[in-house]
Write a protein that holds these residues in place. Structure first.
Motif, PDB file in Angstrom:
ATOM      1  N   ASN A 161     -70.005  -5.104 -29.893  1.00  0.00           N
ATOM      2  CA  ASN A 161     -69.133  -4.446 -30.867  1.00  0.00           C
ATOM      3  C   ASN A 161     -67.708  -4.743 -30.416  1.00  0.00           C
ATOM      4  OD1 ASN A 161     -68.270  -2.368 -28.974  1.00  0.00           O
ATOM      5  ND2 ASN A 161     -70.221  -1.334 -29.379  1.00  0.00           N
ATOM      6  N   GLU A 162     -66.717  -4.262 -31.141  1.00  0.00           N
ATOM      7  CA  GLU A 162     -65.341  -4.614 -30.799  1.00  0.00           C
ATOM      8  C   GLU A 162     -64.894  -4.018 -29.470  1.00  0.00           C
ATOM      9  OE1 GLU A 162     -62.652  -4.347 -34.126  1.00  0.00           O
ATOM     10  OE2 GLU A 162     -63.781  -5.885 -35.208  1.00  0.00           O
ATOM     11  N   ALA A 163     -65.428  -2.869 -29.107  1.00  0.00           N
ATOM     12  CA  ALA A 163     -65.107  -2.288 -27.791  1.00  0.00           C
ATOM     13  C   ALA A 163     -65.675  -3.165 -26.673  1.00  0.00           C
ATOM     14  CB  ALA A 163     -65.639  -0.865 -27.685  1.00  0.00           C
ATOM     15  N   VAL A 164     -66.855  -3.716 -26.896  1.00  0.00           N
ATOM     16  CA  VAL A 164     -67.450  -4.640 -25.921  1.00  0.00           C
ATOM     17  C   VAL A 164     -66.568  -5.879 -25.798  1.00  0.00           C
ATOM     18  CG1 VAL A 164     -69.425  -6.177 -25.515  1.00  0.00           C
ATOM     19  CG2 VAL A 164     -69.818  -3.796 -26.202  1.00  0.00           C
ATOM     20  N   ALA A 165     -66.097  -6.391 -26.934  1.00  0.00           N
ATOM     21  CA  ALA A 165     -65.211  -7.562 -26.905  1.00  0.00           C
ATOM     22  C   ALA A 165     -63.951  -7.270 -26.099  1.00  0.00           C
ATOM     23  CB  ALA A 165     -64.837  -7.987 -28.322  1.00  0.00           C
ATOM     24  N   GLU A 166     -63.379  -6.087 -26.300  1.00  0.00           N
ATOM     25  CA  GLU A 166     -62.184  -5.707 -25.542  1.00  0.00           C
ATOM     26  C   GLU A 166     -62.477  -5.694 -24.040  1.00  0.00           C
ATOM     27  OE1 GLU A 166     -59.071  -5.167 -26.484  1.00  0.00           O
ATOM     28  OE2 GLU A 166     -59.159  -4.753 -28.624  1.00  0.00           O
ATOM     29  N   GLU A 167     -63.624  -5.144 -23.668  1.00  0.00           N
ATOM     30  CA  GLU A 167     -64.012  -5.080 -22.247  1.00  0.00           C
ATOM     31  C   GLU A 167     -64.225  -6.477 -21.677  1.00  0.00           C
ATOM     32  OE1 GLU A 167     -65.224  -4.038 -18.441  1.00  0.00           O
ATOM     33  OE2 GLU A 167     -64.201  -2.782 -19.912  1.00  0.00           O
ATOM     34  N   LEU A 168     -64.944  -7.316 -22.409  1.00  0.00           N
ATOM     35  CA  LEU A 168     -65.190  -8.681 -21.928  1.00  0.00           C
ATOM     36  C   LEU A 168     -63.885  -9.470 -21.840  1.00  0.00           C
ATOM     37  CD1 LEU A 168     -68.457  -9.432 -23.930  1.00  0.00           C
ATOM     38  CD2 LEU A 168     -68.275  -8.965 -21.469  1.00  0.00           C
ATOM     39  N   ALA A 169     -62.997  -9.286 -22.812  1.00  0.00           N
ATOM     40  CA  ALA A 169     -61.701  -9.970 -22.782  1.00  0.00           C
ATOM     41  C   ALA A 169     -60.876  -9.505 -21.583  1.00  0.00           C
ATOM     42  CB  ALA A 169     -60.941  -9.725 -24.084  1.00  0.00           C
ATOM     43  N   ALA A 170     -60.883  -8.207 -21.318  1.00  0.00           N
ATOM     44  CA  ALA A 170     -60.132  -7.678 -20.170  1.00  0.00           C
ATOM     45  C   ALA A 170     -60.648  -8.288 -18.875  1.00  0.00           C
ATOM     46  CB  ALA A 170     -60.243  -6.158 -20.125  1.00  0.00           C
ATOM     47  N   ARG A 171     -61.947  -8.452 -18.778  1.00  0.00           N
ATOM     48  CA  ARG A 171     -62.533  -9.078 -17.580  1.00  0.00           C
ATOM     49  C   ARG A 171     -62.083 -10.521 -17.423  1.00  0.00           C
ATOM     50  NH1 ARG A 171     -68.616  -6.868 -16.643  1.00  0.00           N
ATOM     51  NH2 ARG A 171     -68.217  -4.702 -17.181  1.00  0.00           N
ATOM     52  N   GLU A 172     -61.737 -11.161 -18.554  1.00  0.00           N
ATOM     53  CA  GLU A 172     -61.256 -12.546 -18.547  1.00  0.00           C
ATOM     54  C   GLU A 172     -59.739 -12.621 -18.462  1.00  0.00           C
ATOM     55  OE1 GLU A 172     -63.110 -15.467 -18.617  1.00  0.00           O
ATOM     56  OE2 GLU A 172     -64.856 -14.175 -18.335  1.00  0.00           O
ATOM     57  N   GLY A 173     -59.060 -11.460 -18.440  1.00  0.00           N
ATOM     58  CA  GLY A 173     -57.608 -11.448 -18.375  1.00  0.00           C
ATOM     59  C   GLY A 173     -56.936 -11.769 -19.694  1.00  0.00           C
ATOM     60  N   ILE A 174     -57.623 -11.480 -20.795  1.00  0.00           N
ATOM     61  CA  ILE A 174     -57.097 -11.788 -22.127  1.00  0.00           C
ATOM     62  C   ILE A 174     -56.857 -10.492 -22.886  1.00  0.00           C
ATOM     63  CG2 ILE A 174     -57.672 -12.801 -24.375  1.00  0.00           C
ATOM     64  CD1 ILE A 174     -59.201 -14.977 -22.873  1.00  0.00           C
ATOM     65  N   GLN A 220     -65.131 -18.644 -22.298  1.00  0.00           N
ATOM     66  CA  GLN A 220     -64.451 -17.408 -22.715  1.00  0.00           C
ATOM     67  C   GLN A 220     -64.742 -17.021 -24.160  1.00  0.00           C
ATOM     68  OE1 GLN A 220     -60.333 -18.223 -21.528  1.00  0.00           O
ATOM     69  NE2 GLN A 220     -60.567 -16.619 -19.985  1.00  0.00           N
ATOM     70  N   THR A 221     -64.573 -17.938 -25.094  1.00  0.00           N
ATOM     71  CA  THR A 221     -64.697 -17.562 -26.495  1.00  0.00           C
ATOM     72  C   THR A 221     -66.092 -17.051 -26.816  1.00  0.00           C
ATOM     73  OG1 THR A 221     -63.191 -19.434 -26.915  1.00  0.00           O
ATOM     74  CG2 THR A 221     -64.059 -18.272 -28.835  1.00  0.00           C
ATOM     75  N   CYS A 222     -67.109 -17.806 -26.458  1.00  0.00           N
ATOM     76  CA  CYS A 222     -68.490 -17.381 -26.734  1.00  0.00           C
ATOM     77  C   CYS A 222     -68.824 -16.093 -25.987  1.00  0.00           C
ATOM     78  CB  CYS A 222     -69.482 -18.476 -26.359  1.00  0.00           C
ATOM     79  SG  CYS A 222     -69.421 -19.906 -27.468  1.00  0.00           S
ATOM     80  N   LYS A 223     -68.350 -15.986 -24.776  1.00  0.00           N
ATOM     81  CA  LYS A 223     -68.628 -14.791 -23.976  1.00  0.00           C
ATOM     82  C   LYS A 223     -68.026 -13.550 -24.618  1.00  0.00           C
ATOM     83  CE  LYS A 223     -68.475 -15.327 -19.534  1.00  0.00           C
ATOM     84  NZ  LYS A 223     -67.951 -15.543 -18.173  1.00  0.00           N
ATOM     85  N   ILE A 224     -66.757 -13.600 -24.988  1.00  0.00           N
ATOM     86  CA  ILE A 224     -66.071 -12.451 -25.567  1.00  0.00           C
ATOM     87  C   ILE A 224     -66.651 -12.103 -26.942  1.00  0.00           C
ATOM     88  CG2 ILE A 224     -63.844 -11.615 -26.440  1.00  0.00           C
ATOM     89  CD1 ILE A 224     -62.579 -13.317 -24.106  1.00  0.00           C
ATOM     90  N   ALA A 225     -67.091 -13.113 -27.683  1.00  0.00           N
ATOM     91  CA  ALA A 225     -67.693 -12.889 -29.002  1.00  0.00           C
ATOM     92  C   ALA A 225     -69.132 -12.375 -28.891  1.00  0.00           C
ATOM     93  CB  ALA A 225     -67.640 -14.164 -29.830  1.00  0.00           C
ATOM     94  N   GLY A 226     -69.626 -12.240 -27.681  1.00  0.00           N
ATOM     95  CA  GLY A 226     -70.951 -11.665 -27.485  1.00  0.00           C
ATOM     96  C   GLY A 226     -72.104 -12.616 -27.712  1.00  0.00           C
ATOM     97  N   MET A 227     -71.832 -13.912 -27.614  1.00  0.00           N
ATOM     98  CA  MET A 227     -72.885 -14.914 -27.784  1.00  0.00           C
ATOM     99  C   MET A 227     -73.623 -15.105 -26.463  1.00  0.00           C
ATOM    100  SD  MET A 227     -72.142 -15.997 -30.863  1.00  0.00           S
ATOM    101  CE  MET A 227     -70.775 -15.648 -31.950  1.00  0.00           C
ATOM    102  N   ARG A 228     -74.843 -15.582 -26.566  1.00  0.00           N
ATOM    103  CA  ARG A 228     -75.513 -16.068 -25.359  1.00  0.00           C
ATOM    104  C   ARG A 228     -74.845 -17.387 -25.008  1.00  0.00           C
ATOM    105  NH1 ARG A 228     -80.319 -14.181 -28.132  1.00  0.00           N
ATOM    106  NH2 ARG A 228     -81.180 -12.423 -26.965  1.00  0.00           N
ATOM    107  N   ARG A 229     -74.929 -17.759 -23.746  1.00  0.00           N
ATOM    108  CA  ARG A 229     -74.340 -19.037 -23.333  1.00  0.00           C
ATOM    109  C   ARG A 229     -75.051 -20.168 -24.070  1.00  0.00           C
ATOM    110  NH1 ARG A 229     -71.665 -22.264 -20.355  1.00  0.00           N
ATOM    111  NH2 ARG A 229     -71.979 -23.345 -18.471  1.00  0.00           N
ATOM    112  N   PRO A 230     -74.296 -20.972 -24.851  1.00  0.00           N
ATOM    113  CA  PRO A 230     -74.937 -22.091 -25.548  1.00  0.00           C
ATOM    114  C   PRO A 230     -75.534 -23.091 -24.557  1.00  0.00           C
ATOM    115  CG  PRO A 230     -72.741 -21.674 -26.423  1.00  0.00           C
ATOM    116  CD  PRO A 230     -72.883 -20.858 -25.177  1.00  0.00           C
ATOM    117  N   ARG A 231     -76.696 -23.628 -24.910  1.00  0.00           N
ATOM    118  CA  ARG A 231     -77.347 -24.624 -24.030  1.00  0.00           C
ATOM    119  C   ARG A 231     -76.591 -25.948 -24.064  1.00  0.00           C
ATOM    120  NH1 ARG A 231     -83.246 -22.539 -23.942  1.00  0.00           N
ATOM    121  NH2 ARG A 231     -82.981 -20.966 -25.496  1.00  0.00           N
ATOM    122  N   SER A 232     -76.105 -26.288 -25.243  1.00  0.00           N
ATOM    123  CA  SER A 232     -75.295 -27.501 -25.371  1.00  0.00           C
ATOM    124  C   SER A 232     -74.249 -27.228 -26.442  1.00  0.00           C
ATOM    125  CB  SER A 232     -76.155 -28.695 -25.762  1.00  0.00           C
ATOM    126  OG  SER A 232     -76.728 -28.486 -27.026  1.00  0.00           O
TER     127      SER A 232
END
Length: 104
Positions: free
Chosen positions: A20-33, A88-100
């Motif tokens: 959710n957007e709160a999760v995105a904020e948390e993940l972005a903060a962890r990335e310094g964004i 960063q982008t996929c991580k903050i958007a809550g995606m699983r790590r793309p395989r390729s």
């Protein structure tokens, strides 16, 4: 008290449905964004793509979206997320790590 984020060893959400957007904020903060309107536009585009297609969009689609929405050039995505689309982008958007992926 909110539940802790369920992340894999690389920091990606285990289940994209937990996003959710709160999760995105948390993940972005962890990335310094600090998320701006442009960040949110890219993230919301990616989430919409995931909801419609059940897969993360290729980077070229996100770059095209930013270009059409903000007149941004292809480098803007990497200015917004300096450690890269997957890292960063996929991580903050809550995606699983793309395989390729394509770099655009």
């Amino acid at each position: 008290m909110p539940e802790p984020l369920r992340l894999d060893a690389e920091g990606y959400l285990v289940d994209p449905a937990d996003w959710n957007e709160a999760v995105a904020e948390e993940l972005a903060a962890r990335e310094g964004i600090q998320l701006t309107e442009e960040h949110w536009s890219a993230i919301r585009f990616m989430r919409s793509w995931l909801d419609e297609r059940q897969v993360a969009p290729d980077v070229r689609h996100v770059i095209k979206h930013l270009s059409q929405t903000f007149g941004a050039d292809r480098n803007r995505l990497f200015e917004l997320f300096p450690y890269g689309y997957v890292q960063q982008t996929c991580k903050i958007a809550g995606m699983r790590r793309p395989r390729s992926w394509s770099t655009g």
